[in-house]
Design an enzyme around this catalytic site. Structure first.
Site, PDB file in Angstrom:
ATOM      1  N   CYS A   9      15.045   9.729   4.032  1.00 30.14           N
ATOM      2  CA  CYS A   9      14.377  11.035   3.881  1.00 30.14           C
ATOM      3  C   CYS A   9      15.030  12.118   4.737  1.00 30.14           C
ATOM      4  O   CYS A   9      14.759  13.305   4.554  1.00 30.14           O
ATOM      5  CB  CYS A   9      12.906  10.913   4.226  1.00 30.14           C
ATOM      6  SG  CYS A   9      12.072   9.701   3.185  1.00 30.14           S
ATOM      7  N   HIS A  21       9.817  17.655   5.877  1.00 32.35           N
ATOM      8  CA  HIS A  21       9.829  16.580   4.891  1.00 32.35           C
ATOM      9  C   HIS A  21       8.406  16.317   4.402  1.00 32.35           C
ATOM     10  O   HIS A  21       7.470  16.188   5.204  1.00 32.35           O
ATOM     11  CB  HIS A  21      10.422  15.321   5.512  1.00 32.35           C
ATOM     12  CG  HIS A  21      10.290  14.131   4.625  1.00 32.35           C
ATOM     13  ND1 HIS A  21      10.655  14.171   3.298  1.00 32.35           N
ATOM     14  CD2 HIS A  21       9.804  12.884   4.861  1.00 32.35           C
ATOM     15  CE1 HIS A  21      10.407  12.997   2.752  1.00 32.35           C
ATOM     16  NE2 HIS A  21       9.892  12.197   3.678  1.00 32.35           N
ATOM     17  N   ASN A  70       6.543  12.623  -2.445  1.00 29.36           N
ATOM     18  CA  ASN A  70       7.605  12.459  -1.453  1.00 29.36           C
ATOM     19  C   ASN A  70       8.904  12.172  -2.217  1.00 29.36           C
ATOM     20  O   ASN A  70       9.050  11.109  -2.809  1.00 29.36           O
ATOM     21  CB  ASN A  70       7.234  11.292  -0.528  1.00 29.36           C
ATOM     22  CG  ASN A  70       8.307  10.981   0.498  1.00 29.36           C
ATOM     23  OD1 ASN A  70       9.449  11.421   0.374  1.00 29.36           O
ATOM     24  ND2 ASN A  70       7.947  10.206   1.497  1.00 29.36           N
TER      25      ASN A  70
HETATM   26  N1  COA Z   1      -4.986   2.787  -4.290  1.00 30.20           N
HETATM   27  C1  COA Z   1      -6.139   2.254  -3.864  1.00 30.20           C
HETATM   28  N2  COA Z   1      -6.221   1.461  -2.781  1.00 30.20           N
HETATM   29  C2  COA Z   1      -5.099   1.222  -2.107  1.00 30.20           C
HETATM   30  C3  COA Z   1      -3.849   1.744  -2.498  1.00 30.20           C
HETATM   31  C4  COA Z   1      -3.827   2.553  -3.637  1.00 30.20           C
HETATM   32  N3  COA Z   1      -2.688   3.109  -4.098  1.00 30.20           N
HETATM   33  N4  COA Z   1      -2.899   1.335  -1.631  1.00 30.20           N
HETATM   34  C5  COA Z   1      -3.518   0.570  -0.713  1.00 30.20           C
HETATM   35  N5  COA Z   1      -4.844   0.496  -1.011  1.00 30.20           N
HETATM   36  C6  COA Z   1      -5.900  -0.224  -0.282  1.00 30.20           C
HETATM   37  C7  COA Z   1      -5.351  -1.347   0.560  1.00 30.20           C
HETATM   38  O1  COA Z   1      -5.210  -2.523  -0.186  1.00 30.20           O
HETATM   39  C8  COA Z   1      -6.400  -1.438   1.639  1.00 30.20           C
HETATM   40  O2  COA Z   1      -7.485  -2.164   1.107  1.00 30.20           O
HETATM   41  P1  COA Z   1      -8.321  -3.173   2.066  1.00 30.20           P
HETATM   42  O3  COA Z   1      -8.923  -2.294   3.144  1.00 30.20           O
HETATM   43  O4  COA Z   1      -9.323  -3.776   1.129  1.00 30.20           O
HETATM   44  O5  COA Z   1      -7.325  -4.136   2.612  1.00 30.20           O
HETATM   45  C9  COA Z   1      -6.868  -0.007   1.838  1.00 30.20           C
HETATM   46  O6  COA Z   1      -6.507   0.673   0.638  1.00 30.20           O
HETATM   47  C10 COA Z   1      -6.233   0.659   3.027  1.00 30.20           C
HETATM   48  O7  COA Z   1      -4.833   0.401   2.981  1.00 30.20           O
HETATM   49  P2  COA Z   1      -3.847   1.042   4.030  1.00 30.20           P
HETATM   50  O8  COA Z   1      -2.450   0.595   3.694  1.00 30.20           O
HETATM   51  O9  COA Z   1      -4.351   0.809   5.419  1.00 30.20           O
HETATM   52  O10 COA Z   1      -4.031   2.587   3.679  1.00 30.20           O
HETATM   53  P3  COA Z   1      -3.563   3.822   4.502  1.00 30.20           P
HETATM   54  O11 COA Z   1      -4.699   4.659   4.878  1.00 30.20           O
HETATM   55  O12 COA Z   1      -2.584   3.443   5.590  1.00 30.20           O
HETATM   56  O13 COA Z   1      -2.749   4.640   3.390  1.00 30.20           O
HETATM   57  C11 COA Z   1      -0.485   5.077   2.798  1.00 30.20           C
HETATM   58  C12 COA Z   1      -1.619   4.051   2.787  1.00 30.20           C
HETATM   59  C13 COA Z   1       0.749   4.430   2.184  1.00 30.20           C
HETATM   60  C14 COA Z   1      -0.912   6.268   1.980  1.00 30.20           C
HETATM   61  C15 COA Z   1      -0.211   5.506   4.273  1.00 30.20           C
HETATM   62  O14 COA Z   1      -0.086   4.366   5.091  1.00 30.20           O
HETATM   63  C16 COA Z   1       1.014   6.342   4.413  1.00 30.20           C
HETATM   64  O15 COA Z   1       1.101   7.431   3.880  1.00 30.20           O
HETATM   65  N6  COA Z   1       2.014   5.872   5.198  1.00 30.20           N
HETATM   66  C17 COA Z   1       3.231   6.612   5.400  1.00 30.20           C
HETATM   67  C18 COA Z   1       4.101   6.454   4.193  1.00 30.20           C
HETATM   68  C19 COA Z   1       5.284   7.392   4.217  1.00 30.20           C
HETATM   69  O16 COA Z   1       5.156   8.519   4.591  1.00 30.20           O
HETATM   70  N7  COA Z   1       6.423   6.869   3.764  1.00 30.20           N
HETATM   71  C20 COA Z   1       7.611   7.610   3.672  1.00 30.20           C
HETATM   72  C21 COA Z   1       8.173   7.925   4.998  1.00 30.20           C
HETATM   73  S1  COA Z   1       9.433   9.080   4.876  1.00 30.20           S
END
Ligand code: COA
Length: 332
Positions: free
Chosen positions: A118, A259, A289
């Site tokens: 990124c 970003h 993203n």
């Molecule tokens: N839809 C619905 N539920 C989802 C899901 C989706 N797309 N993806 C994950 N879940 C669920 C998980 O299974 C989990 O369920 P559980 O509590 O029963 O185990 C719950 O939602 C929480 O998951 P978690 O991974 O902790 O969610 P989060 O709040 O961390 O959000 C992201 C997930 C990916 C949105 C977040 O972690 C994020 O944005 N991270 C940074 C990613 C990023 O910026 N990447 C690029 C870097 S340049």
């Protein structure tokens, strides 16, 4: 002989996104997810994805650079170097930038790709600016592009909701005013965290903790929580470092072009530093993203809408896989 000191002028910008829209509601039909969940956790409503038959990293990058050249009133043969930040190049060889150079008729301009996930656009613009200041190059085309849809496993709801395809480009030219151009830049990496975000080509590259999970080789794997933690901290630190390093206050900076990873990551840093919302605009709601495409795309959109004028200070910031993080502060 030491070349005389010079500055760098941003002569033009351009961008390109595919026409095809993939909305949260489209994803609801193929995944166990919801529009509400995605909007709350990320701020994303839709993203653009390539038609795999006709579009990809090369075509997006080519079109963004063509637009930037037109904006600058220049043609490909005016360039003596093309630098392209991408992690989704179609082939390991040739580089995407070599193909783009030929397509815009920049031959025999030098051309190389930069792999910094990124951070691709910010790394590339920093390298290009430094090469012009060194006196070795006069006019450089810079591109940040990723066709993330080519490496996304659409059965994996943890990554498929986040990413889209886009390209942003800039044309930089030598300027006689040494005070013009990039006034501060930082590029960093910490490879010890690579397992949070990676694209394995072979089984043996899959880290221990992921071995039991369904893996599609050639597709992006991400530990969302780890990346979130990294991004919130590094993003804020990178902006604070850019302000401290330039001696500028938030008031002195017209725009922070960041970003577009997740609206919550951007808002957390913005609120902590005390940056007004209008100085750190977002387009993640419409484009998701787009990895190396994101900063260049947003920068072009802001410039074209008159949000970034000559003489103003603009701070570009990115962070991503590697892990990498970078800043580039410009007097436009
Ligand atoms: N839809 C619905 N539920 C989802 C899901 C989706 N797309 N993806 C994950 N879940 C669920 C998980 O299974 C989990 O369920 P559980 O509590 O029963 O185990 C719950 O939602 C929480 O998951 P978690 O991974 O902790 O969610 P989060 O709040 O961390 O959000 C992201 C997930 C990916 C949105 C977040 O972690 C994020 O944005 N991270 C940074 C990613 C990023 O910026 N990447 C690029 C870097 S340049």
């Amino acid at each position: 002989m030491t070349p005389p000191p010079c500055g760098v002028r941003l002569a033009g910008t351009g961008s390109k996104v595919p026409d095809r829209v993939l909305s949260n509601h489209d994803l609801e039909k193929i995944l166990d997810t919801s529009d509400e969940w995605i909007v709350q956790r990320t701020g994303i409503r839709e993203r653009r994805i390539c038609d795999p038959e006709t579009e990809g990293t090369f075509t997006l990058g080519r079109d963004a650079l063509t637009a930037a050249l037109a904006d600058a009133g220049m043609v490909g043969s005016d360039l003596d170097l093309i630098v392209c930040g991408t992690c989704t190049g179609e082939m390991a060889c040739p580089s995407v930038s070599c193909r783009i150079a030929a397509a815009v008729e920049a031959t025999p301009a030098a051309a190389f790709d930069v792999t910094a996930a990124c951070c691709g656009f910010v790394y590339s613009i920093n390298i290009a600016e430094s090469l012009i200041r060194s006196g070795r190059f006069r006019s450089v085309g810079v591109i940040g592009v990723d066709a993330m849809s080519s490496i996304i496993d659409y059965d994996d709801r943890s990554v498929s909701i986040l990413f889209g395809d886009a390209a942003g480009a800039a044309v930089l030219v030598r300027d006689d005013d040494p005070g013009r151009g990039c006034i501060y830049q930082r590029m960093h990496a910490d490879g010890s965290g690579w397992e949070s975000l990676y694209i394995p080509r072979r089984e043996r590259e899959v880290p221990e903790h992921d071995r039991d999970n369904p893996i599609r080789l050639g597709h992006l794997r991400m530990n969302g929580r780890e990346v979130f933690r990294f991004a919130v901290t590094r993003f804020r630190e990178t902006v604070e470092d850019a302000l401290a390093g330039t001696g500028l206050s938030v008031d002195d900076v017209s725009l922070f072009v960041c970003h577009q990873s997740n609206e919550r990551i951007i808002a957390a840093a913005r609120e902590k530093i005390g940056i007004p919302e209008e100085k750190m605009p977002v387009n993640i709601d419409r484009f998701g993203n787009s990895s190396a495409g994101s900063v260049g795309l947003l920068f072009d959109q802001l410039r074209k809408s008159g949000r970034c004028r000559e003489g103003e200070i603009v701070c570009l910031v990115a962070f991503g896989g590697g892990m990498t993080w970078a800043s580039s502060v410009w007097r436009i």
